[in-house]
Scaffold this motif. Structure first.
Motif, PDB file in Angstrom:
ATOM      1  N   ILE A  99       0.846  -1.198   0.000  1.00 40.16           N
ATOM      2  CA  ILE A  99       0.000   0.000   0.000  1.00 40.16           C
ATOM      3  C   ILE A  99       0.879   1.244   0.000  1.00 40.16           C
ATOM      4  N   GLN A 100       1.854   1.272   0.888  1.00 36.32           N
ATOM      5  CA  GLN A 100       2.746   2.426   0.970  1.00 36.32           C
ATOM      6  C   GLN A 100       3.564   2.583  -0.313  1.00 36.32           C
ATOM      7  N   TYR A 101       3.991   1.470  -0.880  1.00 38.39           N
ATOM      8  CA  TYR A 101       4.784   1.527  -2.106  1.00 38.39           C
ATOM      9  C   TYR A 101       3.960   2.116  -3.243  1.00 38.39           C
ATOM     10  N   ALA A 102       2.709   1.699  -3.360  1.00 41.96           N
ATOM     11  CA  ALA A 102       1.845   2.220  -4.427  1.00 41.96           C
ATOM     12  C   ALA A 102       1.618   3.713  -4.256  1.00 41.96           C
ATOM     13  N   VAL A 103       1.306   4.136  -3.046  1.00 41.93           N
ATOM     14  CA  VAL A 103       1.041   5.553  -2.800  1.00 41.93           C
ATOM     15  C   VAL A 103       2.270   6.398  -3.107  1.00 41.93           C
ATOM     16  N   SER A 104       3.436   5.896  -2.725  1.00 40.24           N
ATOM     17  CA  SER A 104       4.666   6.657  -2.977  1.00 40.24           C
ATOM     18  C   SER A 104       5.026   6.687  -4.455  1.00 40.24           C
ATOM     19  N   HIS A 105       4.377   5.841  -5.257  1.00 39.77           N
ATOM     20  CA  HIS A 105       4.606   5.822  -6.699  1.00 39.77           C
ATOM     21  C   HIS A 105       3.384   6.338  -7.465  1.00 39.77           C
ATOM     22  N   SER A 128      -4.084   8.632   7.898  1.00 38.44           N
ATOM     23  CA  SER A 128      -2.968   9.556   7.667  1.00 38.44           C
ATOM     24  C   SER A 128      -2.367   9.428   6.273  1.00 38.44           C
ATOM     25  N   THR A 129      -2.931   8.531   5.454  1.00 37.16           N
ATOM     26  CA  THR A 129      -2.345   8.217   4.149  1.00 37.16           C
ATOM     27  C   THR A 129      -3.205   8.776   3.020  1.00 37.16           C
ATOM     28  N   ASP A 130      -2.568   9.431   2.062  1.00 41.86           N
ATOM     29  CA  ASP A 130      -3.288   9.942   0.900  1.00 41.86           C
ATOM     30  C   ASP A 130      -3.499   8.830  -0.126  1.00 41.86           C
ATOM     31  N   TYR A 131      -4.482   9.019  -0.988  1.00 43.30           N
ATOM     32  CA  TYR A 131      -4.730   8.159  -2.142  1.00 43.30           C
ATOM     33  C   TYR A 131      -5.076   6.721  -1.793  1.00 43.30           C
ATOM     34  N   VAL A 132      -5.671   6.512  -0.620  1.00 43.84           N
ATOM     35  CA  VAL A 132      -6.112   5.173  -0.234  1.00 43.84           C
ATOM     36  C   VAL A 132      -7.591   5.224   0.129  1.00 43.84           C
ATOM     37  N   ASP A 133      -8.363   4.316  -0.447  1.00 45.78           N
ATOM     38  CA  ASP A 133      -9.775   4.189  -0.136  1.00 45.78           C
ATOM     39  C   ASP A 133     -10.009   2.776   0.384  1.00 45.78           C
ATOM     40  N   VAL A 134     -10.937   2.642   1.325  1.00 48.25           N
ATOM     41  CA  VAL A 134     -11.176   1.355   1.967  1.00 48.25           C
ATOM     42  C   VAL A 134     -12.636   0.949   1.795  1.00 48.25           C
ATOM     43  N   GLY A 169     -10.761   9.031  12.152  1.00 49.37           N
ATOM     44  CA  GLY A 169     -10.876  10.199  11.291  1.00 49.37           C
ATOM     45  C   GLY A 169     -10.759   9.885   9.816  1.00 49.37           C
ATOM     46  N   PHE A 170     -10.777   8.578   9.461  1.00 55.11           N
ATOM     47  CA  PHE A 170     -10.724   8.219   8.044  1.00 55.11           C
ATOM     48  C   PHE A 170     -11.996   8.726   7.363  1.00 55.11           C
ATOM     49  N   LYS A 171     -11.820   9.388   6.238  1.00 56.87           N
ATOM     50  CA  LYS A 171     -12.950  10.016   5.562  1.00 56.87           C
ATOM     51  C   LYS A 171     -13.512   9.139   4.445  1.00 56.87           C
TER      52      LYS A 171
END
Length: 416
Positions: A99-105, A128-134, A169-171
């Motif tokens: 997940i972190q690798y994808a976001v950083s790329h 706290s992470t951008d570009y992730v949806d759950v 606080g996840f939106k």
């Protein structure tokens, strides 16, 4: 020129110089807008309508390094985002790293989970992470309905995950629901549940593939329920996501928000845990296998040059559905639903709202294709599937694949 315009203009197919976005999409894009990636077939549940018959891990799963290489390629191809599923993807030890690798790329991630590992700590990380949806999978607005489908305790597990995301606080988490004969009467309750958690409701169509093939006759909504569902979705509008699962309902009249077109091999596809590429997240079968990303040329070569995808992008010129006055609305329905019920791909959808598939479904000689793979595991007490009878369900995993929203959200489908 936008990225979308670049994809349309550089795609290998000969495409119209004008027309709508639907005309452009029907011939396929140079890169998928989104794709589904099943990271693993391992799963802690044993759900009866699991599209991929998940349960056991395939020992040939792509390694961490191979997964990173896939993400690198998706970044180069400018894929908007990837839908990660399974199985239960969080079971993979390297899931959070990927997940972190994808976001950083710069590759957006939407992942689907039954909530088993969405702890308060992981929820805080996601917030706290951008570009992730759950997306949290839930198949009943009550434990009684859900747990008959997904297994004892699975409702509480999903609600706990939603609570953890909300507190962190996840939106705008998503609640992903497979619409069945048993839960279609709970749509208002699902919406209320989503609203209470600051989440968005996402509905998905039940497909007769994987283990779902064994229960489709008993689980798929009746004709009357299909009409009720259509009316409810029309009233809900864009406030409820469908991932274009229900474009076959457009035969009732007004189209639903979204693409209203089969995107298989045109704007979407699926990568499975061993790197096989299928035309559609709902059609994991050898007949829809386009290639493997570990071969020369990787994913890009499969997407742009496979014979299967070229065939799917060719305009449909014959068949019963093209002669139907409703064809321009429903586009013939779902390819996967037809295939797994033994109907011709150029014929009506098995849930055709005009009833044109009823006779075909009653034909004695109709052949149901055999599954090409099964990853089911021996059942455990409290999770074992129970054969469905009318008015009764058993444990299952929803088709949580596919785009979380329309690929053309915010764009006018009728605009050129």
């Amino acid at each position: 020129m936008t990225i979308l315009d670049e994809r349309i203009s550089t795609a290998p197919a000969v495409r119209p110089t004008g027309g709508s976005l639907l005309d452009q999409f029907e011939l396929g894009l140079n890169a998928p807008i989104c794709l589904t990636w099943e990271l693993t077939y391992a799963c802690n549940l044993a759900c009866v309508h699991c599209l991929s018959s998940s349960g056991k891990r395939d020992p040939r799963e792509l390694s961490t390094e191979q997964c990173e290489a896939v993400i690198d390629e998706l970044q180069r191809m400018q894929v908007f985002y990837v839908n990660i599923g399974g199985g239960e993807p969080t079971i993979r030890p390297d899931f959070w790293h990927l997940i972190q690798y994808a976001v950083s790329h710069q590759v957006g991630v939407k992942f689907s989970t039954n909530g088993v590992r969405v702890t308060p700590e992981r929820a805080a990380f996601l917030a706290s992470t951008d570009y992730v949806d759950v997306q949290i999978s839930l198949d009943g607005a009550t434990a009684e309905v859900n747990d008959r489908v997904r297994g004892t305790g699975s409702y509480d597990m999903a609600i706990r995950a939603l609570d953890n995301l909300s507190v962190s606080g996840f939106k705008d988490a998503k609640i992903s629901v497979v619409v069945t004969r048993e839960n279609v009467s709970q749509l208002d309750e699902f919406k209320a549940l989503a609203d209470r958690h600051g989440a968005t409701l996402r509905l998905t169509r039940l497909r007769p593939s994987g283990r779902g093939a064994d229960v489709w006759d008993d689980l798929h909504p009746t004709a009357a329920q299909q009409r009720d569902l259509y009316n409810w979705l029309i009233q809900a509008g864009p406030n409820v996501l469908t991932g274009d699962s229900f474009f076959h309902l457009a035969g009732f009249g007004e189209p639903l928000p979204g693409l209203n077109l089969c995107g298989a091999g045109r704007v979407v596809c699926l990568i499975d845990p061993i790197g096989d590429v299928y035309a559609c997240p709902f059609a994991i079968h050898d007949n829809f296998l386009a290639g493997n990303i570990t071969a020369l040329g990787g994913f890009q070569n499969v997407w742009q040059n496979s014979e299967l995808f070229a065939d799917l992008r060719s305009p449909q010129t014959s068949g019963a559905c093209t002669k139907c006055q409703h064809f321009d609305s429903c586009r013939g329905g779902c390819m996967a639903a037809k295939f797994f019920t033994g109907l011709p791909l150029d014929g009506p959808d098995p849930e055709c709202v005009q009833g044109f598939s009823e006779d075909a479904l009653l034909q004695v000689g109709r052949t149901i294709p055999a599954a090409s793979q099964d990853h089911s595991k021996p059942s455990k007490r409290g999770q074992e599937p129970v054969f469905l009878q009318l008015g009764m369900l058993s444990p299952a995993t929803p088709p949580v694949h596919g785009c979380a929203q329309s690929p053309i959200a915010g764009r006018d489908p009728g605009a050129s």
